[in-house]
Design an enzyme around this catalytic site. Structure first.
Site, PDB file in Angstrom:
ATOM      1  N   CYS A 140       0.862  -1.191   0.000  1.00  0.00           N
ATOM      2  CA  CYS A 140       0.000   0.000   0.000  1.00  0.00           C
ATOM      3  C   CYS A 140       0.893   1.234   0.000  1.00  0.00           C
ATOM      4  CB  CYS A 140      -0.884  -0.007   1.249  1.00  0.00           C
ATOM      5  SG  CYS A 140      -2.108   1.321   1.268  1.00  0.00           S
ATOM      6  N   CYS A 144      -0.078   4.689   6.374  1.00  0.00           N
ATOM      7  CA  CYS A 144      -0.621   4.933   7.713  1.00  0.00           C
ATOM      8  C   CYS A 144       0.346   4.297   8.721  1.00  0.00           C
ATOM      9  CB  CYS A 144      -2.010   4.303   7.856  1.00  0.00           C
ATOM     10  SG  CYS A 144      -3.175   4.890   6.625  1.00  0.00           S
ATOM     11  N   CYS A 147      -0.414   0.754  10.481  1.00  0.00           N
ATOM     12  CA  CYS A 147      -0.883  -0.379   9.679  1.00  0.00           C
ATOM     13  C   CYS A 147       0.287  -1.207   9.155  1.00  0.00           C
ATOM     14  CB  CYS A 147      -1.715   0.137   8.505  1.00  0.00           C
ATOM     15  SG  CYS A 147      -2.275  -1.173   7.395  1.00  0.00           S
TER      16      CYS A 147
HETATM   17  N1  SAH Z   1      -6.910   1.272   2.927  1.00  0.00           N
HETATM   18  C1  SAH Z   1      -8.256   1.072   3.321  1.00  0.00           C
HETATM   19  C2  SAH Z   1      -8.633  -0.367   3.615  1.00  0.00           C
HETATM   20  C3  SAH Z   1      -7.648  -1.198   4.394  1.00  0.00           C
HETATM   21  S1  SAH Z   1      -7.454  -0.906   6.121  1.00  0.00           S
HETATM   22  C4  SAH Z   1      -8.596   1.963   4.516  1.00  0.00           C
HETATM   23  O1  SAH Z   1      -7.703   2.588   5.067  1.00  0.00           O
HETATM   24  O2  SAH Z   1      -9.769   2.072   4.856  1.00  0.00           O
HETATM   25  C5  SAH Z   1      -8.934  -1.453   6.876  1.00  0.00           C
HETATM   26  C6  SAH Z   1      -9.191  -0.826   8.239  1.00  0.00           C
HETATM   27  O3  SAH Z   1      -8.223  -1.274   9.204  1.00  0.00           O
HETATM   28  C7  SAH Z   1      -9.069   0.699   8.220  1.00  0.00           C
HETATM   29  O4  SAH Z   1     -10.157   1.286   8.859  1.00  0.00           O
HETATM   30  C8  SAH Z   1      -7.795   0.969   9.021  1.00  0.00           C
HETATM   31  O5  SAH Z   1      -7.830   2.232   9.632  1.00  0.00           O
HETATM   32  C9  SAH Z   1      -7.809  -0.191   9.996  1.00  0.00           C
HETATM   33  N2  SAH Z   1      -6.501  -0.503  10.571  1.00  0.00           N
HETATM   34  C10 SAH Z   1      -5.272  -0.362  10.016  1.00  0.00           C
HETATM   35  N3  SAH Z   1      -4.313  -0.753  10.875  1.00  0.00           N
HETATM   36  C11 SAH Z   1      -4.940  -1.163  12.004  1.00  0.00           C
HETATM   37  C12 SAH Z   1      -4.468  -1.718  13.241  1.00  0.00           C
HETATM   38  N4  SAH Z   1      -3.184  -1.935  13.482  1.00  0.00           N
HETATM   39  N5  SAH Z   1      -5.396  -2.029  14.176  1.00  0.00           N
HETATM   40  C13 SAH Z   1      -6.720  -1.856  13.924  1.00  0.00           C
HETATM   41  N6  SAH Z   1      -7.204  -1.371  12.779  1.00  0.00           N
HETATM   42  C14 SAH Z   1      -6.321  -1.020  11.819  1.00  0.00           C
END
Ligand code: SAH
Length: 368
Positions: A140, A144, A147
């Protein structure tokens, strides 16, 4: 497919996986895999093999509606046509391995693309609701900070076929019918917009998989022009926006994309989408200890989202070995307190399958 690779499943799941043994390894031929092709694509494909277009429609029915991936079973196709199909691959993905959570309610499957790159998809069972979480990219670009997928960097976009095949292969290993699809796996769906929508269209196509549009949710980290495009095109699928902060500055700290698509632009685009489409939008909010989990964040969310037809989904942070932590249950409770007065529904989503790293934000792969 090596049997060794599925030994981590308990026996009953291994049994269902063994059914997969007849799925031949995808071979690189002059032909595109059939999964991913639309009705017109398959009509032209049939014509290119000297057949009538309706043969393409028959193939569509076998692959997506009946979900059969063995030409010898497609008995209403003539034998000469089936012979012509011998070297045509059906699947663009090969299933490599899988993990099942202790609760047995979550399965994470690793797939290999034709070029050897890897992606993961997750199947979750919650009572009658069987949800699959599909990846749209390998890696990706959004970066973020909380993530795991972001740590891979961007590797490539998946084709519509590679996205839909995750669904079809998970459906095959599940004894129950999949009821919901979320595009919340690896990648940012709106940075692979065309293929994501094409995949959703294939899942929704009434002559094929026939999944209702409202059962398909696309989640974005907030690519504002694409949210606007999604609205203008009146796409029937549900939209989720990962908000993860209650102010611009706070969100910017964990989601650098906020620099390009500002917090207020994101809120405005979401508001316009909900207003014009009359579809309820879902905001997701990953709760991180000491980052965005003060009760005053909750108060701000009420003010910010109060006039939007929406639902708020809190996701307690899942461990990825970084600097963030999940807030204690007491902190989560204190945060939720003001939200009891919110004019919109608020839910807490305790991610499924965190013991096998299948929770939100935990999907990551590396090709060797
Ligand atoms: N890129 C897209 C879809 C993938 S992430 C998006 O950002 O929506 C799917 C969800 O998981 C998103 O809401 C993201 O904020 C959340 N997410 C990412 N890392 C996380 C983590 N370590 N713990 C909990 N949720 C997480």
């Amino acid at each position: 497919m090596k049997l060794k690779s599925i030994e981590r499943f308990p026996f009953e799941i291994q049994k269902s996986l063994r059914k997969f043994q007849f799925v031949s390894d995808p071979v690189i031929t002059e032909y595109k895999p059939l999964i991913g092709q639309s009705i017109p694509d398959l009509e032209s494909f049939a014509e290119s093999l000297g057949e009538k277009p309706f043969r393409g429609r028959q193939l569509f029915d076998w692959i997506y509606r009946q979900q059969v991936d063995d030409f010898s079973v497609m008995t209403d196709l003539s034998i000469p046509f089936r012979e012509k199909l011998t070297n045509v691959p059906i699947h663009p993905l090969k299933m490599i391995t899988g993990d099942v959570s202790v609760s047995k309610q979550t399965r994470k499957i690793l797939f290999e693309l034709l070029d050897g790159k890897l992606v993961e998809a997750v199947l979750m069972i919650e009572g009658n609701r069987i949800t699959v979480c599909l990846s749209t990219q390998v890696g990706c670009a959004v970066d973020c900070d909380f993530c795991a997928t972001a740590k891979m960097g961007f590797i490539k976009n998946l084709t519509a076929g590679e996205i839909v095949d995750q669904f079809l292969q998970l459906q095959k290993m599940s004894s129950e019918k999949i009821t919901n699809v979320v595009f919340m796996g690896m990648g940012e769906p709106f940075l692979n917009y065309k293929n994501t929508i094409a995949a959703a269209d294939l899942l929704h196509q009434p002559k094929g998989i026939n999944m209702a549009a409202w059962r398909i949710t696309i989640s974005t980290a907030g690519i504002v022009p694409k949210i606007r495009q999604f609205a203008e095109e009146e796409q029937p699928y549900k939209l989720a926006v990962s908000l993860n902060g209650s102010t611009h500055e706070q969100r910017l700290k964990t989601m650098p994309i906020t620099q390009t698509h500002t917090f207020s632009n994101l809120i405005n685009a979401s508001k316009d989408y909900a207003y014009n489409s009359r579809n309820r939008i879902t905001f997701e909010y990953v709760l991180m200890d000491g980052i965005n989990d003060e009760p005053q964040d909750a108060e701000r969310l009420i003010r910010l989202l109060g006039s939007i037809e929406c639902k708020l989904n809190m996701i307690p942070y899942n461990e990825i070995g970084g600097v963030y932590n999940r807030p204690s249950d007491e902190r989560i409770e204190a945060f939720m307190e003001p939200l009891k007065r919110a004019p919109f529904p608020v839910t807490v989503r305790w991610s499924k399958g965190t013991d096998i790293d299948a929770g939100c934000g935990q999907l990551v792969t590396s090709s060797t």
